[in-house]
Scaffold this active site. Structure first.
Site, PDB file in Angstrom:
ATOM      1  N   ASN A  75       0.770  -1.329  -0.058  1.00 25.18           N
ATOM      2  CA  ASN A  75      -0.008   0.200   0.022  1.00 25.18           C
ATOM      3  C   ASN A  75       0.670   1.353   0.181  1.00 25.18           C
ATOM      4  O   ASN A  75       0.493   2.327  -0.508  1.00 25.18           O
ATOM      5  CB  ASN A  75      -1.111   0.085   1.227  1.00 25.18           C
ATOM      6  CG  ASN A  75      -0.339   0.034   2.481  1.00 25.18           C
ATOM      7  OD1 ASN A  75       0.528  -0.610   2.446  1.00 25.18           O
ATOM      8  ND2 ASN A  75      -1.087   0.648   3.279  1.00 25.18           N
TER       9      ASN A  75
ATOM     10  N   GLU B 152       4.813  -4.371  12.141  1.00 27.43           N
ATOM     11  CA  GLU B 152       3.592  -3.253  11.746  1.00 27.43           C
ATOM     12  C   GLU B 152       2.435  -4.062  11.119  1.00 27.43           C
ATOM     13  O   GLU B 152       2.615  -4.266  10.001  1.00 27.43           O
ATOM     14  CB  GLU B 152       4.130  -2.268  11.089  1.00 27.43           C
ATOM     15  CG  GLU B 152       5.244  -1.399  11.641  1.00 27.43           C
ATOM     16  CD  GLU B 152       4.613  -0.237  12.705  1.00 27.43           C
ATOM     17  OE1 GLU B 152       3.483  -0.255  12.710  1.00 27.43           O
ATOM     18  OE2 GLU B 152       5.501  -0.084  13.593  1.00 27.43           O
TER      19      GLU B 152
ATOM     20  N   ARG C  44      -4.817   2.058   3.830  1.00 24.30           N
ATOM     21  CA  ARG C  44      -4.090   2.762   4.679  1.00 24.30           C
ATOM     22  C   ARG C  44      -4.140   2.025   5.982  1.00 24.30           C
ATOM     23  O   ARG C  44      -5.317   1.619   6.625  1.00 24.30           O
ATOM     24  CB  ARG C  44      -4.353   4.162   5.088  1.00 24.30           C
ATOM     25  CG  ARG C  44      -4.103   4.940   3.766  1.00 24.30           C
ATOM     26  CD  ARG C  44      -4.545   6.381   3.810  1.00 24.30           C
ATOM     27  NE  ARG C  44      -3.985   7.112   5.124  1.00 24.30           N
ATOM     28  CZ  ARG C  44      -4.904   7.623   5.994  1.00 24.30           C
ATOM     29  NH1 ARG C  44      -6.113   7.595   5.689  1.00 24.30           N
ATOM     30  NH2 ARG C  44      -4.182   8.043   6.894  1.00 24.30           N
ATOM     31  N   CYS C  45      -3.213   1.619   6.833  1.00 26.21           N
ATOM     32  CA  CYS C  45      -3.402   0.626   8.056  1.00 26.21           C
ATOM     33  C   CYS C  45      -3.962   1.702   9.214  1.00 26.21           C
ATOM     34  O   CYS C  45      -4.747   1.318  10.011  1.00 26.21           O
ATOM     35  CB  CYS C  45      -2.061   0.362   8.737  1.00 26.21           C
ATOM     36  SG  CYS C  45      -0.949   1.649   8.442  1.00 26.21           S
TER      37      CYS C  45
HETATM   38  P1  NAP Z   1       0.369  -8.873   3.281  1.00 24.81           P
HETATM   39  O1  NAP Z   1      -0.443  -9.814   2.479  1.00 24.81           O
HETATM   40  O2  NAP Z   1       0.458  -9.474   4.855  1.00 24.81           O
HETATM   41  O3  NAP Z   1       1.792  -8.769   2.802  1.00 24.81           O
HETATM   42  C1  NAP Z   1       2.818  -8.211   3.291  1.00 24.81           C
HETATM   43  C2  NAP Z   1       4.260  -8.783   2.727  1.00 24.81           C
HETATM   44  O4  NAP Z   1       4.261 -10.096   3.151  1.00 24.81           O
HETATM   45  C3  NAP Z   1       4.311  -8.877   1.234  1.00 24.81           C
HETATM   46  O5  NAP Z   1       5.646  -8.852   0.858  1.00 24.81           O
HETATM   47  C4  NAP Z   1       3.675 -10.333   1.075  1.00 24.81           C
HETATM   48  O6  NAP Z   1       4.407 -10.972  -0.097  1.00 24.81           O
HETATM   49  C5  NAP Z   1       4.801 -11.047   2.072  1.00 24.81           C
HETATM   50  N1  NAP Z   1       3.993 -12.281   2.338  1.00 24.81           N
HETATM   51  C6  NAP Z   1       2.852 -12.898   2.073  1.00 24.81           C
HETATM   52  N2  NAP Z   1       2.877 -14.027   2.663  1.00 24.81           N
HETATM   53  C7  NAP Z   1       3.735 -14.434   3.206  1.00 24.81           C
HETATM   54  C8  NAP Z   1       4.464 -15.297   4.100  1.00 24.81           C
HETATM   55  N3  NAP Z   1       3.767 -16.680   4.051  1.00 24.81           N
HETATM   56  N4  NAP Z   1       5.495 -15.033   4.961  1.00 24.81           N
HETATM   57  C9  NAP Z   1       6.081 -13.974   4.973  1.00 24.81           C
HETATM   58  N5  NAP Z   1       5.711 -12.834   4.052  1.00 24.81           N
HETATM   59  C10 NAP Z   1       4.543 -13.252   3.185  1.00 24.81           C
HETATM   60  O7  NAP Z   1       0.108  -7.380   3.389  1.00 24.81           O
HETATM   61  P2  NAP Z   1      -0.453  -6.512   2.158  1.00 24.81           P
HETATM   62  O8  NAP Z   1      -1.942  -6.783   1.561  1.00 24.81           O
HETATM   63  O9  NAP Z   1       0.802  -6.098   1.117  1.00 24.81           O
HETATM   64  O10 NAP Z   1      -0.442  -5.214   2.969  1.00 24.81           O
HETATM   65  C11 NAP Z   1      -1.786  -4.724   3.586  1.00 24.81           C
HETATM   66  C12 NAP Z   1      -1.606  -5.237   5.044  1.00 24.81           C
HETATM   67  O11 NAP Z   1      -0.447  -4.220   5.441  1.00 24.81           O
HETATM   68  C13 NAP Z   1      -2.702  -4.345   6.120  1.00 24.81           C
HETATM   69  O12 NAP Z   1      -3.277  -5.351   6.779  1.00 24.81           O
HETATM   70  C14 NAP Z   1      -2.099  -3.024   6.460  1.00 24.81           C
HETATM   71  O13 NAP Z   1      -2.931  -2.656   7.609  1.00 24.81           O
HETATM   72  C15 NAP Z   1      -0.935  -3.553   6.878  1.00 24.81           C
HETATM   73  N6  NAP Z   1      -0.114  -2.407   6.932  1.00 24.81           N
HETATM   74  C16 NAP Z   1       0.239  -1.895   8.315  1.00 24.81           C
HETATM   75  C17 NAP Z   1       0.987  -0.996   8.582  1.00 24.81           C
HETATM   76  C18 NAP Z   1       1.471  -0.184   9.786  1.00 24.81           C
HETATM   77  O14 NAP Z   1       2.176   0.575  10.136  1.00 24.81           O
HETATM   78  N7  NAP Z   1       0.955  -1.064  10.811  1.00 24.81           N
HETATM   79  C19 NAP Z   1       1.454  -0.077   7.378  1.00 24.81           C
HETATM   80  C20 NAP Z   1       0.905  -0.412   6.210  1.00 24.81           C
HETATM   81  C21 NAP Z   1       0.170  -1.527   5.925  1.00 24.81           C
HETATM   82  P3  NAP Z   1       3.472 -11.097  -1.548  1.00 24.81           P
HETATM   83  O15 NAP Z   1       3.051  -9.600  -1.895  1.00 24.81           O
HETATM   84  O16 NAP Z   1       4.640 -11.585  -2.458  1.00 24.81           O
HETATM   85  O17 NAP Z   1       2.416 -11.998  -1.115  1.00 24.81           O
END
Ligand code: NAP
Length: 511
Positions: free
Chosen positions: A177, A272, A305-306
């Site tokens: 994101n 995060e 956005r988180c």
């Molecule tokens: P996601 O699906 O959890 O993916 C995040 C990262 O983890 C990606 O690089 C993904 O790779 C990788 N990943 C996927 N499966 C994995 C596994 N089994 N083991 C290790 N890594 C793995 O999250 P997203 O959909 O990209 O992002 C949205 C999420 O991020 C939301 O929940 C949001 O709230 C959170 N977020 C939190 C913050 C904060 O500051 N707290 C900030 C921004 C976003 P692939 O893309 O290759 O699958």
């Protein structure tokens, strides 16, 4: 629709991709200082949510590529460690200059990869340049303490100094994101702290990070200090589990974060994770301001956005007036092709994401919510949506929305709002709108979250204020001067000063 979607980058990026036979650029990845192909020579298609077309091919790295990346990071960490902090800072300043000079390329890539409106993407590029320029603030955190031992019977005669040393190799895993800012906000403090890095960007948005790696290369970062591994999610778990990775900095969903934590047992972890920011609007609030902030907080980046406002808990007595103000604002949020500068909201990252959000909207309506605006989706494009009188049984009140929806819940009073917030599994951000000093404090203190914003919507921005979660929203804090602390290990060196005759002597006791 504005015509076919194509990535076109300036000359400085020409080394990082080659045009394929069908004209689609094939990006290489960056390991050990070179732009390279995956060891098996395989790639994956990168589709843009704008029209679903393939805009790039990206290396599908495997376990042996990850091994190469971590080995390069480990072997080359001494290069960054041997540089004076001021040299590391100068590299960051040079990267900032490159990013600023190529801001249009970076901004358009973000728009093409994830669909964010081009009116918003330059903000992320500016934030990265600003984050780089604040390197000096981070570096000042790498210092230590002196502890006199003469207050404890065990340590009389000794002193200690406490050092902060680099952890070694940092494994960074980023979400889709904020594809440029979030991985950069891990790489920058890691390198400033004299660590080397292996970074795995999201496979929905890997190009922004590859471009950033090119900027670091051109800025003179020693070879092998920064390595990028593009490919599927499981690489993140392999990175977290790797014996030579000392610290894992992960941003993403709570579910994947758990998986990363499971693999990273015994390492330093920074997680995060997901969020569900409730905005509490009390009856003494400035309703026009509250409505404007809640709408912007819910719709920016199409709600992906988180820290997005993802439910509004408004006091019943002012709810009608608040809803009226919200409805005045929402019409400005025109959904459309994100490349068009007049578009305020583009598609979500992909069609599945839009369908998931729409499922939450349909569930809320089936359970009795009143649909005031939007509610539909076409391909990856989800309409900006307002739901009123959302019942507590609706899933959208509890699950992370990650889409452009404002669910409004009418609450009896402050207590009722706090009870809802307390039941949430998430604890990243919250907002409270009030003009009463004591209510503001009461609510802010009662909320179990990492950050409370008063009279505005939560935004982590450049990380000037620290942020991070409690409950299922994560572990550790990110921000200028805070992230770097998480990437350093403390080493204590104890000196016995007795041989020098400098040790303190304990007084003799008579009884
Ligand atoms: P996601 O699906 O959890 O993916 C995040 C990262 O983890 C990606 O690089 C993904 O790779 C990788 N990943 C996927 N499966 C994995 C596994 N089994 N083991 C290790 N890594 C793995 O999250 P997203 O959909 O990209 O992002 C949205 C999420 O991020 C939301 O929940 C949001 O709230 C959170 N977020 C939190 C913050 C904060 O500051 N707290 C900030 C921004 C976003 P692939 O893309 O290759 O699958």
């Amino acid at each position: 629709m504005m015509g076919s979607v194509e990535i076109k980058l300036g000359r400085i990026f020409s080394e990082i991709y080659e045009e394929g036979p069908d004209g689609v650029p094939e990006f290489k990845t960056f390991i050990d200082g070179s732009w390279t192909r995956s060891s098996e020579g395989t790639t994956f298609d990168l589709r843009t949510p704008i029209d679903g077309s393939v805009i790039a091919r990206v290396q599908r790295c495997n376990e042996s590529d990850l091994e190469r990346a971590v080995r390069a990071a480990k072997e080359n960490q001494r290069k960054i460690r041997s540089l004076a902090a001021i040299d590391r800072i100068e590299i960051m300043e040079e990267v900032a200059r490159i990013v600023k000079n190529h801001a249009d390329d970076f901004a358009m890539t973000i728009t093409l990869e994830m669909g964010r409106a081009i009116s918003e993407s330059p903000g992320e590029v500016r934030a990265v340049a600003e984050r780089l320029r604040l390197a000096m603030e981070d570096s000042r955190k790498v210092s230590g303490e002196y502890i006199p031992g003469d207050w404890s019977p065990d340590t009389v005669g000794k002193v200690a100094i406490v050092l902060r040393e680099p952890v070694g190799v940092v494994g960074a895993i980023g979400p889709f994101n904020y594809p440029l800012f979030i991985p950069s906000a891990k790489v920058i403090p890691a390198i400033l702290g004299a660590n080397s890095v292996a970074v795995k960007p999201s496979s929905s948005t890997p190009i922004s990070m590859l471009m950033m790696a090119r900027a670091f290369q051109l800025a003179g970062l020693p070879e092998g200090v920064l390595n990028v591994v593009t490919g599927p999610g499981y690489l993140g778990s392999l990175l977290a589990a790797h014996r030579d990775v000392g610290m894992v900095s992960f941003t993403g969903s709570t579910e994947v974060g758990r998986e990363v934590a499971r693999h990273g047992v015994g390492k330093m972890l920074h997680l995060e994770l997901g969020g569900k920011a409730y905005a509490i609007v009390l009856d003494d609030a400035d309703l026009k301001l509250s409505a404007a902030k809640c709408v912007e907080g819910a719709f920016r980046n199409a709600g992906q956005r988180c820290d997005a406002v993802s439910a509004v808990l408004v006091q019943e007595s002012v709810a009608d007036e608040f809803v009226e103000e919200v409805m005045k604002q929402v019409t400005e949020w025109r959904l459309g092709d994100p490349r068009d500068p007049s578009t305020k909201m583009g598609p979500l990252v992909n069609e599945q994401a839009a369908e998931r959000v729409n499922g939450l909207v349909r569930d809320a309506v089936e359970k009795g919510s009143v649909l005031l605006h939007g509610g539909g989706r076409e391909r990856a494009y989800h309409q900006p949506t307002v739901l009123d009188r959302v019942p507590e049984s609706a899933k959208i009140l509890w699950e992370e929305t990650f889409g452009p929806v404002i669910p409004i819940v009418r609450v009896r009073d402050e207590e009722h709002a706090l009870q809802i917030a307390e039941r949430s599994r998430y604890g990243l951000d919250a907002a409270v709108f009030t003009n009463n000093f004591y209510r503001m404090w009461r609510v802010a203190k009662a909320l179990r979250v990492g950050e409370v914003t008063v009279n505005d919507y939560p935004r982590h921005g450049v990380g000037f204020f620290p942020f991070g979660g409690v409950k299922d929203s994560g572990l550790g804090r990110e921000g200028i001067g805070y992230s770097i602390e998480e990437m350093m290990v403390i080493k204590t060196i104890v000196f016995n000063l007795e041989p020098a005759g400098l040790g303190k002597v304990r007084r003799t006791r008579t009884s």
